[in-house]
Design a protein around this motif. Structure first.
Motif, PDB file in Angstrom:
ATOM      1  N   ASP A  61       6.203  -5.486 -11.510  1.00  0.00           N
ATOM      2  CA  ASP A  61       5.917  -4.886 -12.816  1.00  0.00           C
ATOM      3  C   ASP A  61       4.762  -3.888 -12.755  1.00  0.00           C
ATOM      4  OD1 ASP A  61       7.826  -6.178 -14.626  1.00  0.00           O
ATOM      5  OD2 ASP A  61       6.792  -8.020 -14.048  1.00  0.00           O
ATOM      6  N   PHE A  62       3.967  -3.944 -11.702  1.00  0.00           N
ATOM      7  CA  PHE A  62       2.821  -3.037 -11.550  1.00  0.00           C
ATOM      8  C   PHE A  62       3.147  -1.834 -10.659  1.00  0.00           C
ATOM      9  CE2 PHE A  62       1.041  -7.210 -12.504  1.00  0.00           C
ATOM     10  CZ  PHE A  62       0.134  -6.917 -13.504  1.00  0.00           C
ATOM     11  N   ILE A  63       4.389  -1.751 -10.199  1.00  0.00           N
ATOM     12  CA  ILE A  63       4.777  -0.718  -9.242  1.00  0.00           C
ATOM     13  C   ILE A  63       5.681   0.316  -9.916  1.00  0.00           C
ATOM     14  CG2 ILE A  63       6.073  -0.289  -7.105  1.00  0.00           C
ATOM     15  CD1 ILE A  63       5.157  -3.062  -6.164  1.00  0.00           C
ATOM     16  N   MET A  64       5.463   1.580  -9.597  1.00  0.00           N
ATOM     17  CA  MET A  64       6.327   2.635 -10.108  1.00  0.00           C
ATOM     18  C   MET A  64       7.759   2.389  -9.631  1.00  0.00           C
ATOM     19  SD  MET A  64       4.381   4.717 -11.871  1.00  0.00           S
ATOM     20  CE  MET A  64       5.253   6.277 -11.967  1.00  0.00           C
ATOM     21  N   ASN A  65       8.731   2.757 -10.447  1.00  0.00           N
ATOM     22  CA  ASN A  65      10.117   2.489 -10.069  1.00  0.00           C
ATOM     23  C   ASN A  65      10.739   3.596  -9.228  1.00  0.00           C
ATOM     24  OD1 ASN A  65      10.496   4.479 -11.947  1.00  0.00           O
ATOM     25  ND2 ASN A  65      11.716   3.253 -13.365  1.00  0.00           N
ATOM     26  N   THR A  66       9.928   4.560  -8.827  1.00  0.00           N
ATOM     27  CA  THR A  66      10.407   5.613  -7.930  1.00  0.00           C
ATOM     28  C   THR A  66       9.479   5.734  -6.727  1.00  0.00           C
ATOM     29  OG1 THR A  66       9.179   7.313  -9.143  1.00  0.00           O
ATOM     30  CG2 THR A  66      11.480   6.974  -9.763  1.00  0.00           C
ATOM     31  N   ILE A  67      10.036   6.239  -5.648  1.00  0.00           N
ATOM     32  CA  ILE A  67       9.232   6.527  -4.460  1.00  0.00           C
ATOM     33  C   ILE A  67       9.400   8.015  -4.168  1.00  0.00           C
ATOM     34  CG2 ILE A  67      11.049   5.925  -2.783  1.00  0.00           C
ATOM     35  CD1 ILE A  67       8.682   4.546  -1.195  1.00  0.00           C
ATOM     36  N   GLU A  68       8.277   8.689  -3.913  1.00  0.00           N
ATOM     37  CA  GLU A  68       8.272  10.151  -3.847  1.00  0.00           C
ATOM     38  C   GLU A  68       8.055  10.663  -2.439  1.00  0.00           C
ATOM     39  OE1 GLU A  68       5.373  13.806  -5.380  1.00  0.00           O
ATOM     40  OE2 GLU A  68       5.396  11.904  -6.475  1.00  0.00           O
ATOM     41  N   SER A 104       0.793  -1.232   0.000  1.00  0.00           N
ATOM     42  CA  SER A 104       0.000   0.000   0.000  1.00  0.00           C
ATOM     43  C   SER A 104       0.827   1.286   0.000  1.00  0.00           C
ATOM     44  CB  SER A 104      -0.964   0.010   1.191  1.00  0.00           C
ATOM     45  OG  SER A 104      -0.250  -0.016   2.419  1.00  0.00           O
ATOM     46  N   LEU A 105       2.071   1.231   0.468  1.00  0.00           N
ATOM     47  CA  LEU A 105       2.899   2.437   0.496  1.00  0.00           C
ATOM     48  C   LEU A 105       3.689   2.636  -0.798  1.00  0.00           C
ATOM     49  CD1 LEU A 105       4.261   2.438   4.163  1.00  0.00           C
ATOM     50  CD2 LEU A 105       2.411   3.798   3.188  1.00  0.00           C
ATOM     51  N   LEU A 106       3.493   1.719  -1.746  1.00  0.00           N
ATOM     52  CA  LEU A 106       4.171   1.815  -3.036  1.00  0.00           C
ATOM     53  C   LEU A 106       3.164   2.231  -4.100  1.00  0.00           C
ATOM     54  CD1 LEU A 106       6.306  -1.437  -2.752  1.00  0.00           C
ATOM     55  CD2 LEU A 106       7.081   0.916  -2.413  1.00  0.00           C
ATOM     56  N   ALA A 107       3.572   3.120  -4.977  1.00  0.00           N
ATOM     57  CA  ALA A 107       2.658   3.661  -5.989  1.00  0.00           C
ATOM     58  C   ALA A 107       2.490   2.683  -7.149  1.00  0.00           C
ATOM     59  CB  ALA A 107       3.184   4.995  -6.510  1.00  0.00           C
ATOM     60  N   VAL A 108       1.236   2.444  -7.523  1.00  0.00           N
ATOM     61  CA  VAL A 108       0.932   1.571  -8.658  1.00  0.00           C
ATOM     62  C   VAL A 108       1.149   2.332  -9.963  1.00  0.00           C
ATOM     63  CG1 VAL A 108      -0.900   0.272  -9.838  1.00  0.00           C
ATOM     64  CG2 VAL A 108      -0.735   0.220  -7.337  1.00  0.00           C
ATOM     65  N   ASN A 109       1.779   1.665 -10.906  1.00  0.00           N
ATOM     66  CA  ASN A 109       1.901   2.219 -12.259  1.00  0.00           C
ATOM     67  C   ASN A 109       0.629   1.824 -13.005  1.00  0.00           C
ATOM     68  OD1 ASN A 109       2.468   2.909 -14.874  1.00  0.00           O
ATOM     69  ND2 ASN A 109       4.499   1.992 -14.926  1.00  0.00           N
ATOM     70  N   HIS A 110      -0.358   2.701 -13.007  1.00  0.00           N
ATOM     71  CA  HIS A 110      -1.696   2.356 -13.508  1.00  0.00           C
ATOM     72  C   HIS A 110      -1.717   2.028 -14.997  1.00  0.00           C
ATOM     73  CE1 HIS A 110      -3.693   3.294  -9.721  1.00  0.00           C
ATOM     74  NE2 HIS A 110      -2.838   4.290  -9.613  1.00  0.00           N
ATOM     75  N   THR A 111      -0.719   2.450 -15.728  1.00  0.00           N
ATOM     76  CA  THR A 111      -0.661   2.144 -17.156  1.00  0.00           C
ATOM     77  C   THR A 111      -0.543   0.640 -17.397  1.00  0.00           C
ATOM     78  OG1 THR A 111       0.374   4.272 -17.625  1.00  0.00           O
ATOM     79  CG2 THR A 111       0.618   2.557 -19.297  1.00  0.00           C
ATOM     80  N   VAL A 112       0.208  -0.054 -16.547  1.00  0.00           N
ATOM     81  CA  VAL A 112       0.465  -1.481 -16.757  1.00  0.00           C
ATOM     82  C   VAL A 112      -0.817  -2.316 -16.640  1.00  0.00           C
ATOM     83  CG1 VAL A 112       1.772  -3.500 -15.983  1.00  0.00           C
ATOM     84  CG2 VAL A 112       2.860  -1.246 -16.047  1.00  0.00           C
ATOM     85  N   PRO A 113      -1.586  -2.236 -15.534  1.00  0.00           N
ATOM     86  CA  PRO A 113      -2.816  -3.025 -15.476  1.00  0.00           C
ATOM     87  C   PRO A 113      -3.857  -2.574 -16.495  1.00  0.00           C
ATOM     88  CG  PRO A 113      -2.656  -1.572 -13.566  1.00  0.00           C
ATOM     89  CD  PRO A 113      -1.330  -1.527 -14.252  1.00  0.00           C
ATOM     90  N   SER A 114      -3.898  -1.289 -16.804  1.00  0.00           N
ATOM     91  CA  SER A 114      -4.858  -0.805 -17.804  1.00  0.00           C
ATOM     92  C   SER A 114      -4.547  -1.392 -19.175  1.00  0.00           C
ATOM     93  CB  SER A 114      -4.838   0.727 -17.868  1.00  0.00           C
ATOM     94  OG  SER A 114      -5.302   1.279 -16.653  1.00  0.00           O
ATOM     95  N   ASN A 115      -3.269  -1.428 -19.529  1.00  0.00           N
ATOM     96  CA  ASN A 115      -2.865  -2.023 -20.804  1.00  0.00           C
ATOM     97  C   ASN A 115      -3.118  -3.526 -20.814  1.00  0.00           C
ATOM     98  OD1 ASN A 115      -2.051   0.454 -21.765  1.00  0.00           O
ATOM     99  ND2 ASN A 115       0.135   0.097 -21.454  1.00  0.00           N
ATOM    100  N   LEU A 116      -2.890  -4.170 -19.673  1.00  0.00           N
ATOM    101  CA  LEU A 116      -3.146  -5.609 -19.572  1.00  0.00           C
ATOM    102  C   LEU A 116      -4.624  -5.897 -19.755  1.00  0.00           C
ATOM    103  CD1 LEU A 116      -2.484  -8.524 -18.993  1.00  0.00           C
ATOM    104  CD2 LEU A 116      -2.365  -7.979 -16.548  1.00  0.00           C
ATOM    105  N   LEU A 117      -5.465  -5.097 -19.131  1.00  0.00           N
ATOM    106  CA  LEU A 117      -6.911  -5.273 -19.274  1.00  0.00           C
ATOM    107  C   LEU A 117      -7.333  -5.124 -20.734  1.00  0.00           C
ATOM    108  CD1 LEU A 117      -9.738  -5.607 -18.069  1.00  0.00           C
ATOM    109  CD2 LEU A 117      -9.763  -3.135 -17.660  1.00  0.00           C
ATOM    110  N   THR A 118      -6.822  -4.109 -21.393  1.00  0.00           N
ATOM    111  CA  THR A 118      -7.141  -3.895 -22.811  1.00  0.00           C
ATOM    112  C   THR A 118      -6.706  -5.095 -23.641  1.00  0.00           C
ATOM    113  OG1 THR A 118      -6.904  -1.498 -22.588  1.00  0.00           O
ATOM    114  CG2 THR A 118      -6.709  -2.403 -24.800  1.00  0.00           C
TER     115      THR A 118
END
Length: 289
Positions: free
Chosen positions: A142-149, A47-61
């Motif tokens: 693969d679903f997680i952003m590679n940076t933490i802000e 939960s403390l890691l940001a999801v890269n929403h592009t990856v699951p959205s592209n997978l769903l498509t």
């Protein structure tokens, strides 16, 4: 055999609420969609890691449009015929209406360009291009952003940092081009000064994740770097870095809780460290360091 239905799954984009991959009896990833806020979510331990929403959205498509190349069996009875008794992967799609569809993948065959799949809901064996099903090799990472802000410079009213070599605090109004440090005014409307300030700030506020280990339970002891952000909404956020057992890496804590991620300590000990950038800023703004 003529294909009855080429579709990988019967659901449309708006039907799907969750996608799960299992290998060797263990869950590899579980990504779910929250229709209320339109965001994808991973299990709580991430939960403390940001999801890269592009990856699951592209997978769903992909999966809602994916089609088989050939149907091999219409009603498979013997799973061992195509090695589905020992599948290499099991992919499940859950829908908003409570139904779900599961697809098994096997290592049967000699042509690496194709992968055999069993559509369990219809018991059909189909052949898919291997290149189209790369998602069975994904991991949660693969679903997680590679940076933490830490926080955006434009979302804070101030920040402070501390480490072995230095500590300081700043008041910030980036929108108006102003900052202050111990009574010294910093003119952020000056492009050169702003460059030094932003370079220093970003060096510890945007960290590349070097590893993810949510199973580890490190203690928050003797942080080697701490940054606290005072947000414009009146709240604050603290990032702390604790040396890990591996040289050159630190555990990342957010508000006292281990985030599940590690980052390089290069920003602390490297020759291009945050402290060196801090001292360059001080040099160009007249702040005593």
């Amino acid at each position: 055999i003529k294909l009855k239905n080429k579709s990988f799954i019967s659901y449309s984009d708006t039907d799907v609420k969750e996608m799960i991959l299992v290998k060797n009896g263990e869950q590899v990833y579980d990504i779910s969609f929250n229709s209320e806020n339109g965001l994808w979510n991973l299990p709580q331990k991430y939960s403390l890691l940001a999801v890269n929403h592009t990856v699951p959205s592209n997978l769903l498509t992909l999966i809602t449009r994916l089609e088989a190349q050939q149907l091999l069996e219409d009603n498979l009875q013997d799973l061992s015929k195509y090695n589905f008794d020992n599948p290499v992967a099991e992919f499940t799609v859950k829908a908003n209406d409570g139904s779900q569809e599961t697809i098994l993948f096997s290592d049967y065959g000699t042509d690496d360009n194709y992968t055999y799949a069993l559509l369990k809901n219809t018991n059909q064996v189909a052949l898919f291009y291997t290149a189209d099903i790369k998602f069975i090799n994904y991991s949660t990472e693969d679903f997680i952003m590679n940076t933490i802000e830490g926080a955006s410079l434009y979302n804070i009213s101030g920040f402070e940092f501390s480490c072995n070599d230095a500590e300081d605090s700043f008041l910030v109004n980036a929108s108006e081009g102003k900052a202050e440090c111990r009574g010294y005014d910093i003119d952020l409307s000056n492009a050169e000064i702003f460059g030094f300030f932003k370079t220093f700030y970003n060096s510890f506020s945007y960290m590349y994740i070097s590893d993810i280990d949510v199973e580890k339970v490190p203690n928050l002891e003797n942080p080697i770097f701490t940054a606290t952000y005072y947000l414009n909404d009146g709240t604050d956020k603290t990032m702390q870095f604790v040396q890990s057992e591996k040289e050159g890496e630190a555990y990342v804590f957010i508000d006292g809780v281990y985030s599940g991620s590690l980052t390089s300590t290069e920003f602390i000990y490297g020759k291009d460290s945050s402290i060196s950038k801090y001292r360059i800023l001080c040099e160009h703004t007249g702040i005593e360091s």
